[in-house]
Write a protein that holds these residues in place. Sequence first.
Motif, PDB file in Angstrom:
ATOM      1  N   VAL A  70       0.983  -1.131   0.509  1.00  0.00           N
ATOM      2  CA  VAL A  70      -0.121   0.156  -0.323  1.00  0.00           C
ATOM      3  C   VAL A  70       0.518   1.286  -0.185  1.00  0.00           C
ATOM      4  CG1 VAL A  70      -1.469   1.297   1.303  1.00  0.00           C
ATOM      5  CG2 VAL A  70      -2.270  -1.605   0.695  1.00  0.00           C
ATOM      6  N   ILE A  71       1.675   1.566   0.650  1.00  0.00           N
ATOM      7  CA  ILE A  71       2.471   2.362   0.517  1.00  0.00           C
ATOM      8  C   ILE A  71       3.811   2.519   0.348  1.00  0.00           C
ATOM      9  CG2 ILE A  71       4.174   3.953   2.709  1.00  0.00           C
ATOM     10  CD1 ILE A  71       1.833   2.983   4.735  1.00  0.00           C
ATOM     11  N   VAL A  72       4.737   1.229   0.050  1.00  0.00           N
ATOM     12  CA  VAL A  72       6.090   2.148  -0.792  1.00  0.00           C
ATOM     13  C   VAL A  72       5.274   1.731  -2.165  1.00  0.00           C
ATOM     14  CG1 VAL A  72       8.183   0.194  -1.232  1.00  0.00           C
ATOM     15  CG2 VAL A  72       6.840   0.070   1.137  1.00  0.00           C
ATOM     16  N   ILE A  73       4.691   0.332  -2.784  1.00  0.00           N
ATOM     17  CA  ILE A  73       4.020   0.261  -3.819  1.00  0.00           C
ATOM     18  C   ILE A  73       3.306   1.527  -4.588  1.00  0.00           C
ATOM     19  CG2 ILE A  73       3.979  -1.011  -6.030  1.00  0.00           C
ATOM     20  CD1 ILE A  73       5.582  -3.609  -4.371  1.00  0.00           C
ATOM     21  N   GLY A  74       1.711   1.382  -3.907  1.00  0.00           N
ATOM     22  CA  GLY A  74       1.512   1.959  -3.775  1.00  0.00           C
ATOM     23  C   GLY A  74       0.421   1.995  -4.616  1.00  0.00           C
ATOM     24  N   VAL A  75       0.630   2.129  -6.273  1.00  0.00           N
ATOM     25  CA  VAL A  75      -0.252   1.764  -7.361  1.00  0.00           C
ATOM     26  C   VAL A  75      -0.394   0.296  -7.762  1.00  0.00           C
ATOM     27  CG1 VAL A  75       1.895   3.582  -8.406  1.00  0.00           C
ATOM     28  CG2 VAL A  75       1.929   0.985  -9.046  1.00  0.00           C
ATOM     29  N   LEU A  76      -1.163  -0.337  -7.525  1.00  0.00           N
ATOM     30  CA  LEU A  76      -1.091  -1.660  -7.612  1.00  0.00           C
ATOM     31  C   LEU A  76      -3.314  -1.737  -7.078  1.00  0.00           C
ATOM     32  CD1 LEU A  76       0.750  -4.222  -5.533  1.00  0.00           C
ATOM     33  CD2 LEU A  76       0.609  -3.274  -8.645  1.00  0.00           C
TER      34      LEU A  76
ATOM     35  N   THR B 153      -7.385  -2.539  -6.152  1.00  0.00           N
ATOM     36  CA  THR B 153      -7.497  -2.783  -5.390  1.00  0.00           C
ATOM     37  C   THR B 153      -7.428  -4.167  -5.606  1.00  0.00           C
ATOM     38  OG1 THR B 153      -9.269  -0.731  -4.717  1.00  0.00           O
ATOM     39  CG2 THR B 153      -9.106  -3.187  -3.119  1.00  0.00           C
ATOM     40  N   TRP B 154      -8.658  -4.859  -6.475  1.00  0.00           N
ATOM     41  CA  TRP B 154      -8.301  -5.825  -6.468  1.00  0.00           C
ATOM     42  C   TRP B 154      -7.094  -6.770  -6.453  1.00  0.00           C
ATOM     43  CZ3 TRP B 154      -5.778  -8.336 -10.529  1.00  0.00           C
ATOM     44  CH2 TRP B 154      -5.928  -8.101 -12.236  1.00  0.00           C
ATOM     45  N   LEU B 155      -6.075  -6.875  -6.989  1.00  0.00           N
ATOM     46  CA  LEU B 155      -4.726  -7.302  -7.106  1.00  0.00           C
ATOM     47  C   LEU B 155      -4.502  -7.450  -4.863  1.00  0.00           C
ATOM     48  CD1 LEU B 155      -3.036  -8.842  -8.628  1.00  0.00           C
ATOM     49  CD2 LEU B 155      -1.652  -6.694  -9.381  1.00  0.00           C
ATOM     50  N   VAL B 156      -4.468  -6.378  -4.883  1.00  0.00           N
ATOM     51  CA  VAL B 156      -3.471  -5.880  -3.277  1.00  0.00           C
ATOM     52  C   VAL B 156      -3.809  -7.046  -2.442  1.00  0.00           C
ATOM     53  CG1 VAL B 156      -3.314  -4.251  -1.485  1.00  0.00           C
ATOM     54  CG2 VAL B 156      -2.992  -3.357  -3.919  1.00  0.00           C
TER      55      VAL B 156
END
Lengths: 230, 227
Positions: free
Chosen positions: B191-197, B199-202
Amino acid sequence: MKDYLEIANDPILWVMAIPAVVMVGIQAYLFSRRAFEASKVTTLSKEQCRKAFKVGAVSAIGPSLSVFVVMLGMMAVIGGPVTWLRLSFIGAAPTELTASTIGAKAMGVEFGSPEYDVTAFASSVWTMTLNGCGWLIFCGLFTHKLDRLQDRVAGGDAVLMEQICGAAILGTASYLVMSNSQAGFDRFVAALVAAIVMVLLGKVSEKAPKLKEYNLGISMIAGMIVAVLI
Amino acid sequence: MDDQNLNSYEEIFTKKIIKTGRWTLLGAIPLCLLPALYLWFKYGAIPPVKTILTAWFMIASIYGVEYFATPISYFPILGMSGTYMSFLSGNIANVRVPCAVVAQDVIGVKGGTNEGELVATLGIAGSIITNLIVVTIAALAGNVLIPYFPPVVMKAFDYVLPAIFGALFSLFAVKYPKYGIFGMAISAFLVIVIGVLPTWLVVPLCSFTTIGYAIYSYRHRKLQDEH
């Protein structure tokens, strides 16, 4: 020209929304009845079954009330009946709002703008409905297949199965806490306080088991109060 | 539990639930179309077919993956009957999951067992009834009731979700601290470091990597115990 709202609040539209909402209630009734029947072949008592139902009902009050507020905003734009149906049904407020907006966009108007007319409203309704059907179709057809998948992973090991459930809850809850906390420090505080209070109450309810069913509600309120105060 | 009981649980519950679950979900499809059809037949209010298809395509490009990713992600928590119920009634992460989990905790049954499934089913059923009552009251009388909520209460409603998720997390982090730390680390990273994924993937990534870690560390401990 907001006259589409008269149509959106047409009394017959309420009647049209009733069957889908009633279906949700009927399913809950049928599943509970089956669960009560099946409890005979497990170690659960009837008393425990009743209690499980009650705990679910009580624990849902807080989160349901939070839907209440969003609902009023939705009703102002898409009227009472459709809001009532969509929020009793698959989807949640953010999903339905996104779908309504996209339905309006596909008609080339902004959701809730003066150009949002009865056709744009119908377009929002179609979009919300078709979107919700995605989950209904997938789960209606394939839920029983997921069961076998999980059995295969755990290989009949009950302890492992329990750990898998715990890990799934922790992984999901971690994400939900993290994404909510990212939206603001106050939200992070709400999550943190609720988490700490929950641990403390867990310790207390070892001595006073009657308290246990209110732990989630009390922790939630504690988190909310501290977050409002800071 | 012996095989006899397991078989009868299959017969009494699992098989019947699949049947009921299937007809209630698929049967709900024509029912939820009624308002849209009524608008069409009564008022002639229907967008051109092309517009409906465009809107459908647009919404499916946002949620399409969730049609199967969400049921799969939440399945280990909700179980089979919980999945049938949750995906008819919605509000899954904020209402169904906490209610199922808290009911199991209060009754003292374990997830993944038959008892756990029945308790989750009843907890979810209870939550559905509460939800229906609240939503119905809000729909009928919401505008009349709203002035009775002071602004501070309205503000506090913003914190319902983080508070519930925080409490849910710590309820289980106490039982499995290692998995809790792992879950938090992986979600912080995503959520914080990558942040661009999306919701359906995270969500499935957080859930399934934590499950993977739990399976790994469980097997690892078992191996060590055997030696």
